[in-house]
Scaffold this motif. Sequence first.
Motif: not given
Length: 205
Positions: A84-85, A88, A92, A123, A125-126, A128-129
Amino acid sequence: MKLCRTRRWLMLLMLAFGALILAGCHRDDGIEWRLTNVSGHMPDLDFHLVDDHGKNVSGQDYRGKVVLLYFGYTHCPDVCPLTLAQLHVVMQRLGPLADGARILFVSVDPARDTPDVMHAYVNAFDPRAVGLSGTPGEVEALSKRYRSAFTREPDRADGQYEVTHSSAIYLFDGEGKARLLATPNNPQDDIVHDLHLLLSLGTQS
């Protein structure tokens, strides 16, 4: 979950797609994909689950978005947070195009991963997840639909447990068609490259 278990499931997954990989087919309508092209070899995006706001959602709710589908769980000690990182950072790097994509994180541990728990996790992490959960039967059916696999390990002395799971990332286009297969071992540049192509195709349609 030990990384060796993750590698074991990854090997099983890649064997399932062995014919595709050995074929070396990376072209699709003249496009040079860097990830594994699964167009026409996997079913469309289709599910009925609950999102991290407690709302019933289906695959149809994400039409018009490029979807990155990933199976994992919030107590995962290694591959899930790392993946997930990485996603993200991919988002970006895509810049404004990333608004046309969604990361769907499907829990393989629905007993512990309530919508509230999933919301806080994804949330972190991103934005849009989206965290998705369901009944054990619904999650198992979706996992089998995309040839993924997971199994719950025995409880430890403290009552906690881990879930061994495969770590593929499934990429669907804006029409919900399965297009590409990635793994955490794919270079980030390749994921960015192919996502950029998928998102750009969507803006041209």
